[in-house]
Write a protein that holds these residues in place. Sequence first.
Motif, PDB file in Angstrom:
ATOM      1  N   THR A  41       0.874  -1.059   0.063  1.00  0.00           N
ATOM      2  CA  THR A  41       0.176  -0.006  -0.035  1.00  0.00           C
ATOM      3  C   THR A  41       0.760   1.474   0.051  1.00  0.00           C
ATOM      4  N   HIS A  42       2.117   1.200   0.074  1.00  0.00           N
ATOM      5  CA  HIS A  42       3.213   2.282   0.186  1.00  0.00           C
ATOM      6  C   HIS A  42       3.684   2.459  -1.112  1.00  0.00           C
ATOM      7  N   THR A 228       3.625  -1.557   9.702  1.00  0.00           N
ATOM      8  CA  THR A 228       3.155  -0.327  10.346  1.00  0.00           C
ATOM      9  C   THR A 228       4.256   0.371  11.347  1.00  0.00           C
ATOM     10  N   TYR A 231       6.364   2.455   8.621  1.00  0.00           N
ATOM     11  CA  TYR A 231       5.731   3.012   7.609  1.00  0.00           C
ATOM     12  C   TYR A 231       4.436   3.801   8.120  1.00  0.00           C
ATOM     13  N   ASN A 233       0.415   3.651   9.760  1.00  0.00           N
ATOM     14  CA  ASN A 233      -0.873   2.985   9.395  1.00  0.00           C
ATOM     15  C   ASN A 233      -1.134   3.063   7.873  1.00  0.00           C
ATOM     16  N   ARG A 234      -1.587   1.802   7.226  1.00  0.00           N
ATOM     17  CA  ARG A 234      -2.074   1.960   5.967  1.00  0.00           C
ATOM     18  C   ARG A 234      -3.231   2.353   5.741  1.00  0.00           C
ATOM     19  N   GLU A 235      -3.318   3.304   4.884  1.00  0.00           N
ATOM     20  CA  GLU A 235      -4.768   3.925   4.589  1.00  0.00           C
ATOM     21  C   GLU A 235      -5.689   2.894   3.726  1.00  0.00           C
ATOM     22  N   ILE A 236      -6.752   2.716   4.119  1.00  0.00           N
ATOM     23  CA  ILE A 236      -7.916   2.002   3.729  1.00  0.00           C
ATOM     24  C   ILE A 236      -8.270   2.704   2.353  1.00  0.00           C
ATOM     25  N   PRO A 237      -8.287   2.271   1.226  1.00  0.00           N
ATOM     26  CA  PRO A 237      -8.672   3.159   0.066  1.00  0.00           C
ATOM     27  C   PRO A 237     -10.284   3.285   0.101  1.00  0.00           C
ATOM     28  N   VAL A 238     -10.350   4.372  -0.082  1.00  0.00           N
ATOM     29  CA  VAL A 238     -11.898   4.932  -0.189  1.00  0.00           C
ATOM     30  C   VAL A 238     -12.503   5.155  -1.278  1.00  0.00           C
TER      31      VAL A 238
END
Length: 242
Positions: A41-42, A228, A231, A233-238
């Motif tokens: 996710t990064h 985590t 880097y 928290n991973r953003e949850i795609p919206v």
Amino acid sequence: MLISYDEFGRRADAIRDRIAAACAAAGRDPAEVELLAVTKTHPATAADFAARYGLRAVGENRVQEGIEKRAQCPAALRWELIGHLQSNKAKLAARHFDRIQSVDREKLLAPLDEAAAELGRPLPILLQINAGNDPAKFGADLADAPRLLEAALARPHLRVEGFMTIAPLGTDPADTLAHAERTFGNLRQLRDALAGQFGTPLRELSMGMTGDLEAAVSAGSTLVRVGTALYGNREIPVAPTA
Ligand SMILES: *Cc1c(COP(=O)(O)O)cnc(C)c1O
């Protein structure tokens, strides 16, 4: 937004301190425990940071995302697949990853072995075991592990280096820790038994993440997979709103 490299360096130092403390408590040498930076996710910069810091490998959990990021990241790094692998993506994964940690069923072995043969190099793999008996997790059942291992060892182009597991979450921190200790202890026991039975070292025990790496190191982990704490928290795609 990704953090700065300086911040990454501080966080990586802190993880190495945690690994060193857990090793000291367990009477282990910290050189036996590698840190795998989980960049999923990064952006590709996350992998560049890991390389610049001196880490040797990064982990991705989706085949396509890993391929795209690797193409954008010129640094010398090993790329490891740690997420669930669909059979129809097995050959693609074999071509683009240096090791696949999520081999959890016999059906994956033929396409991975064929791809490795075509590439003319052995493909390192780990067998993912659901060592915590978590109904929500992928991984072969503990009882099926001997058969999966035997089938994997029979494939000439696959190199079975060990096992991977993910511990189930509990209902509170104490429960989560209990699950982690049970899961990692199970995987360690399984490895020791199968290494003896099959006469092969199966050295790698990929276990432990941000929240449970101490329990993993204490049970014999050789590779902790940390996202985590490095880097954020991973953003949850919206989904975009119209
Ligand atoms: C995302 C992921 C990790 C990293 O987890 P963190 O809690 O963010 O450290 C480790 N292993 C696997 C298989 C993952 O999918």
